[in-house]
Write an enzyme that holds these catalytic residues in place. Structure first.
Site, PDB file in Angstrom:
ATOM      1  CD  GLN A  80      -3.009   1.059   2.183  1.00 16.64           C
ATOM      2  OE1 GLN A  80      -3.178   0.064   2.857  1.00 16.64           O
ATOM      3  NE2 GLN A  80      -3.742   2.140   2.321  1.00 16.64           N
ATOM      4  CG  PHE A  81       1.417   3.825  -3.607  1.00 14.95           C
ATOM      5  CD1 PHE A  81       1.493   5.199  -3.795  1.00 14.95           C
ATOM      6  CD2 PHE A  81       0.350   3.133  -4.166  1.00 14.95           C
ATOM      7  CE1 PHE A  81       0.530   5.872  -4.527  1.00 14.95           C
ATOM      8  CE2 PHE A  81      -0.617   3.795  -4.895  1.00 14.95           C
ATOM      9  CZ  PHE A  81      -0.529   5.160  -5.077  1.00 14.95           C
ATOM     10  CB  THR A  82      -1.943   5.339  -0.075  1.00 11.97           C
ATOM     11  OG1 THR A  82      -2.419   4.215   0.653  1.00 11.97           O
ATOM     12  CG2 THR A  82      -2.389   5.264  -1.533  1.00 11.97           C
TER      13      THR A  82
END
Length: 153
Positions: A82-84
């Site tokens: 989850q790059f966010t």
């Protein structure tokens, strides 16, 4: 490397394939780890996060105290990229992701962390890297822990 870790009774991942939802993975009792990989992350960060996931004592013993790890309870880990987690909201209303790793570097470290956890004898399942997923979970506690490998010292 950042992780949002939730203690769960169960969790599922599905992806949209054309119009239909397709089941990808399921775990029973264990941990869901949402993993953000930063552009400066390396093997030291992998070792830190792996150690915390394997040995953090957030499962209850017979007295109801958090004394057991996911290994102690023979639980599973659902590892989801989850790059966010590297979204920076200090300026404006749209997050900046300049500190997130590029997809090629992130994919490599994501797979290395998965392999490291498996080598430790853990039961690990994953989502699909760089894919829109639907994650459902039954948080137990609720217990949610934030990990950041850059804040270990």
């Amino acid at each position: 490397m950042r992780a949002v870790v939730q203690k769960v009774l169960e969790a599922d991942i599905e992806v949209v394939n054309n119009v239909d939802l397709v089941h990808v993975n399921h775990i029973d009792r264990g941990l869901v780890a949402l993993l953000g990989i930063g552009k400066d992350d390396n093997h030291t960060d992998i070792a830190y996060i792996a150690d915390k996931l394997a040995y953090m004592r957030i499962f209850a013993d017979d007295d109801g105290k958090m004394n057991h790890s996911v290994q102690d309870i023979d639980g599973e880990i659902l590892l989801i990229s989850q790059f966010t987690l590297f979204g920076d909201m200090r300026h404006g209303r749209r997050p900046s992701f300049t500190q997130a790793a590029d997809p090629q570097h992130a994919r490599m470290l994501y797979h290395e962390l998965t392999d490291h956890l498996l080598d430790m004898g853990l039961k690990v399942k994953t989502g699909h890297f760089q894919t829109h997923m639907q994650v459902s979970l039954n948080n137990n506690g609720p217990v949610t822990i934030l990990l950041d490998s850059k804040k270990q010292f």
